[in-house]
Design a protein around this motif. Structure first.
Motif, mmCIF file in Angstrom:
data_model
loop_
_atom_site.group_PDB
_atom_site.id
_atom_site.type_symbol
_atom_site.label_atom_id
_atom_site.label_comp_id
_atom_site.label_asym_id
_atom_site.label_seq_id
_atom_site.Cartn_x
_atom_site.Cartn_y
_atom_site.Cartn_z
ATOM 1 N N VAL A 85 0.842 -1.200 0.000
ATOM 2 C CA VAL A 85 0.000 0.000 0.000
ATOM 3 C C VAL A 85 0.877 1.249 0.000
ATOM 4 N N PHE A 86 1.864 1.289 0.919
ATOM 5 C CA PHE A 86 2.728 2.461 0.968
ATOM 6 C C PHE A 86 3.566 2.595 -0.302
ATOM 7 N N GLY A 87 3.952 1.490 -0.866
ATOM 8 C CA GLY A 87 4.704 1.529 -2.136
ATOM 9 C C GLY A 87 3.857 2.094 -3.251
ATOM 10 N N THR A 88 2.586 1.636 -3.312
ATOM 11 C CA THR A 88 1.683 2.141 -4.343
ATOM 12 C C THR A 88 1.420 3.630 -4.144
ATOM 13 N N VAL A 89 1.179 4.041 -2.903
ATOM 14 C CA VAL A 89 0.952 5.458 -2.611
ATOM 15 C C VAL A 89 2.204 6.268 -2.946
ATOM 16 N N GLY A 90 3.366 5.774 -2.601
ATOM 17 C CA GLY A 90 4.631 6.472 -2.883
ATOM 18 C C GLY A 90 4.866 6.630 -4.372
ATOM 19 N N ILE A 91 4.651 5.545 -5.119
ATOM 20 C CA ILE A 91 4.831 5.604 -6.570
ATOM 21 C C ILE A 91 3.821 6.570 -7.188
ATOM 22 N N SER A 92 2.592 6.557 -6.723
ATOM 23 C CA SER A 92 1.563 7.488 -7.220
ATOM 24 C C SER A 92 1.953 8.932 -6.908
ATOM 25 N N PHE A 93 2.470 9.141 -5.677
ATOM 26 C CA PHE A 93 2.882 10.498 -5.280
ATOM 27 C C PHE A 93 4.030 10.995 -6.159
ATOM 28 N N ILE A 94 5.032 10.170 -6.360
ATOM 29 C CA ILE A 94 6.189 10.558 -7.189
ATOM 30 C C ILE A 94 5.741 10.803 -8.629
#
Length: 164
Positions: free
Chosen positions: A14-23
């Motif tokens: 989840v945090f990886g997906t959110v991080g990739i979306s944010f970047i």
């Protein structure tokens, strides 16, 4: 318990997906902002070029007007140089068109019928100039001054026409 053991893996995903979306969103936004800034800079450069061209055009037009006025003034000054003062009925005037033709020089009014009354606080003329100024010279000077004033008025009118 099975779901507790997979919780850290789910949180990482989840945090990886959110991080990739944010970047990805930051990158997308940065490209949009840079594109807008580039368009703004281009618009400013175009406006500056237009303004510079307008200044150049105005200067060229004013130089052209100045040249036209100068040429016309020289032509009329040459015509004025050929004019001879004429004494008629005790008054000194200028012969504008000796042959009866239209003259390129504007009409210059003749001398007045009588001289203006002397002032009580007149200043004496310098001794060196007292005999040097004749009626003929005064007549030529008056005609020359009138010609200059007419040309200055025409120049101002043309300059006003150029200004938006």
């Amino acid at each position: 318990m099975n779901w507790l053991s997979s919780l850290p893996l789910q949180l990482v995903l989840v945090f990886g997906t959110v991080g990739i979306s944010f970047i990805g969103g930051c990158q997308f936004g940065q490209h949009r902002i840079e594109a807008k800034w580039g368009a703004e800079r281009s618009a400013q450069a175009i406006d500056a070029a237009r303004q510079s061209q307008r200044v150049v055009d105005t200067n060229l037009r004013q130089d052209q007007i100045n040249q036209e006025i100068s040429n016309e003034f020289r032509k009329q000054q040459a015509a004025l140089a050929s004019i001879r003062p004429v004494v008629c009925d005790g008054r000194i005037g200028l012969r504008i068109n000796p042959d009866g033709e239209d003259s390129p020089v504007p009409e210059v009014p003749g001398a007045t019928a009588s001289a203006a009354p002397t002032r009580s606080d007149t200043l004496p003329a310098p001794q060196g100039d007292a005999g040097a100024v004749s009626c003929e010279q005064l007549s030529k000077d008056a005609a020359q001054t009138t010609l200059m004033l007419v040309e200055i008025q025409r120049w101002l009118q043309k300059q006003d026409a150029v200004e938006p």
